[in-house]
Design an enzyme around this catalytic site. Structure first.
Site, mmCIF file in Angstrom:
data_model
loop_
_atom_site.group_PDB
_atom_site.id
_atom_site.type_symbol
_atom_site.label_atom_id
_atom_site.label_comp_id
_atom_site.label_asym_id
_atom_site.label_seq_id
_atom_site.Cartn_x
_atom_site.Cartn_y
_atom_site.Cartn_z
ATOM 1 N N GLU A 288 -4.637 7.973 -2.797
ATOM 2 C CA GLU A 288 -5.102 6.689 -2.277
ATOM 3 C C GLU A 288 -5.421 5.724 -3.412
ATOM 4 O OE1 GLU A 288 -4.552 6.650 0.803
ATOM 5 O OE2 GLU A 288 -5.172 4.582 1.028
ATOM 6 N N HIS B 257 1.749 4.592 -2.757
ATOM 7 C CA HIS B 257 1.874 6.038 -2.509
ATOM 8 C C HIS B 257 3.258 6.522 -2.944
ATOM 9 C CE1 HIS B 257 -1.826 6.797 -0.369
ATOM 10 N NE2 HIS B 257 -1.576 5.919 0.564
ATOM 11 N N HIS C 268 0.830 -1.208 0.000
ATOM 12 C CA HIS C 268 0.000 0.000 0.000
ATOM 13 C C HIS C 268 0.871 1.267 0.000
ATOM 14 C CE1 HIS C 268 -3.646 2.341 1.206
ATOM 15 N NE2 HIS C 268 -2.735 3.129 1.732
ATOM 16 N N GLU C 269 1.786 1.320 0.948
ATOM 17 C CA GLU C 269 2.623 2.528 1.048
ATOM 18 C C GLU C 269 3.545 2.655 -0.168
ATOM 19 O OE1 GLU C 269 1.613 4.627 3.062
ATOM 20 O OE2 GLU C 269 0.483 3.342 4.431
HETATM 21 ZN ZN ZN Z 1 -2.928 5.198 1.966
#
Ligand code: ZN
Length: 500
Positions: A293, A267, A263-264
């Site tokens: 996101e 980003h 997830h990160e």
């Molecule tokens: Zn996030």
């Protein structure tokens, strides 16, 4: 005239660099700083916030922007974007008194420390005064910043420019209508995937090595970034060449940490993929939090939790944790990591229940701003909504209202971005599949480069040249549409749970 633009660029680059320093000390506060330094750090952050505010509201910058206003026809799209973004920020900042900016920054730092302790000790009453103070300051801020908007819409605008609570409420009702009954149906279903092999002992070093390998394969550049440990995973950093991601490790659950890293990394790829040439100028900056996101969820959900991704990494994961996974197959692993299990913690939630965690927070924030919910009643309101939406009640506030860091820094209006991001991610993924019909095969063979290149080209390097609304229209051929996420989740989960 050209001189004015050169002056503007110098101003904006300096502001961006000061903000980079702020990001670095904020990262340090969460990752490295000794607990005893909290008070000193709060004061340092307040001082720096004051300097940045002074730069952003300096009358000389205003005069420079006024001069440029009469010559807008002379500039290309990049310069125009920088001018317009600078104008917007300047107008916004000059409406906020310096004192209020400093009070918010100071409370953000102190609030974080109070939250960490309150969460650890399960004492909501310790955190409640911080929330009360934040609401007061954030309402004051909203009245200065966007006098034409409701106070909650003004706060949402910080994260999702141009989107209102009323628009979000319509989208969220649509999601609730489908997801709540589907989650209920899954709960009642006799077939449930086996997840027992995901429990056991998973040494931190093995987890860290696996996370590093996968994030690197996906495209995170470790010569321009770091991965560390913090209470709450996040992506920060000061520049496209210095992007910091964090995770946390739980030795009895490797999936949580691994997918937090994916997830990160999503980003981080956005940040590392920004236009380097304009790295300290507004045109290169990411769009809204929802678009940010969409990038993390694109990798975490659309790719990381796909059957193809599981197929590619199954052997690698088994190699890291041989004892635990010997009973698993690719298929049972895919099912297990996608299992729908209503739980208390948002960041651990599966793809299907996650939007309800967000909707709950959105409804609470809306209530806090319109006065229909009082801070003192938050634990009770929280627990009732959890019961209505997911059929479970948190036994402690640590597992309930105290779990997220957002409110401890005053980030009201942030939560909707997670689910708007999931909708954007689904639409972007569909558009990419049309252009790259071999996406599934590429994922299965671990070739993520075409995907990263597509995102770099279509989203990351676009910066702020388009609004989020224009971006989704250009890429997906239609505006934000929750039906795609609804259809995707229905198809995936009905198959997974063998529902008719
Ligand atoms: Zn996030």
């Amino acid at each position: 005239m050209n001189n004015n633009y050169q002056n503007l660029v110098r101003w904006l680059e300096e502001i961006s660099r000061l903000n980079g320093v702020m990001s670095t000390i904020a990262w340090d506060q969460e990752v490295m700083m000794p607990a005893g330094a909290a008070d000193a750090r709060a004061k340092q952050i307040a001082a720096l916030a004051g300097v940045i505010h002074e730069r952003m509201t300096n009358p000389a910058l205003g005069e420079c922007l006024d001069e440029l206003h009469n010559h807008l026809g002379d500039f290309d799209a990049i310069a125009l974007c920088n001018i317009q973004e600078a104008r917007r920020d300047f107008d916004l900042m000059t409406r906020i008194p310096n004192q209020l900016v400093q009070a918010l920054a100071e409370l953000g730092s102190r609030g974080h420390t109070v939250w960490v302790r309150a969460r650890r000790e399960n004492k909501f009453s310790d955190f409640a005064p911080v929330l009360d103070e934040f609401l007061k300051l954030k309402k004051e801020w909203a009245a200065c910043a966007f006098p034409d908007l409701t106070t909650y819409d003004a706060n949402i605008d910080q994260f999702e420019r141009g989107t209102t609570a009323a628009e979000i409420a319509v989208i969220f009702e649509q999601l609730k209508d489908t997801l709540i009954p589907l989650i209920h149906e899954i709960k009642e279903q006799s077939y449930q995937p086996d997840t027992t092999f995901l429990h056991g002992h998973f040494p931190v070093e093995k987890q860290a090595a696996l996370a590093r390998k996968i994030s690197e394969n996906i495209g995170f550049q470790y010569d321009k970034g770091r991965m560390d440990v913090s209470v709450h995973p996040f992506c920060g950093g000061s520049h496209p060449t210095d992007v910091r991601i964090t995770t946390r490790y739980n030795e009895s659950d490797f999936v949580e940490s691994l997918y937090a890293v994916i997830h990160e990394t999503g980003h981080a790829l956005y940040e590392q993929g920004r236009m380097l040439e304009f790295g300290d100028l507004p045109v290169s900056e990411s769009l809204t939090m929802g678009i940010h996101e969409s990038q993390s969820l694109f990798w975490e959900r659309m790719i990381g939790q796909s059957r193809e991704f599981c197929t590619h990494y199954f052997a690698t994961i088994c190699e890291a944790f041989p004892g635990n996974l010997k009973r698993a197959t690719v298929d049972s692993f895919y099912q297990a990591i996608n299992a729908c299990a209503p739980g208390f913690i948002r960041v651990e939630a599966d793809e299907l229940t996650y939007p309800l965690h967000v909707i709950l927070r959105f409804e609470i924030e809306k209530g806090l701003f319109d006065g229909s919910v009082a801070v003192a009643d938050l634990p009770e309101v929280w627990n009732e909504k959890m019961d209505t939406y997911l059929g479970i009640k948190p036994p402690t506030d640590t597992l309930g209202v105290l779990q997220d860091s957002h409110w401890s820094s005053g980030a009201f209006g942030y939560f909707p971005s997670y689910t708007l991001g999931a909708i954007y991610a689904c639409q972007f993924y569909k558009a990419m599949q049309k252009e790259l019909p071999d996406t599934d095969k590429a994922i299965e063979s671990g070739n993520f480069k075409p995907i990263k290149d597509w995102l770099n080209e279509n989203i990351h390097s676009q910066g702020r040249r388009n609004s989020p609304q224009e971006l989704v229209l250009r890429i997906a051929g239609e505006p934000l549409n929750p039906q795609h996420l609804i259809d995707y989740l229905k198809t995936k989960y009905r198959a997974l749970y063998r529902l008719a």
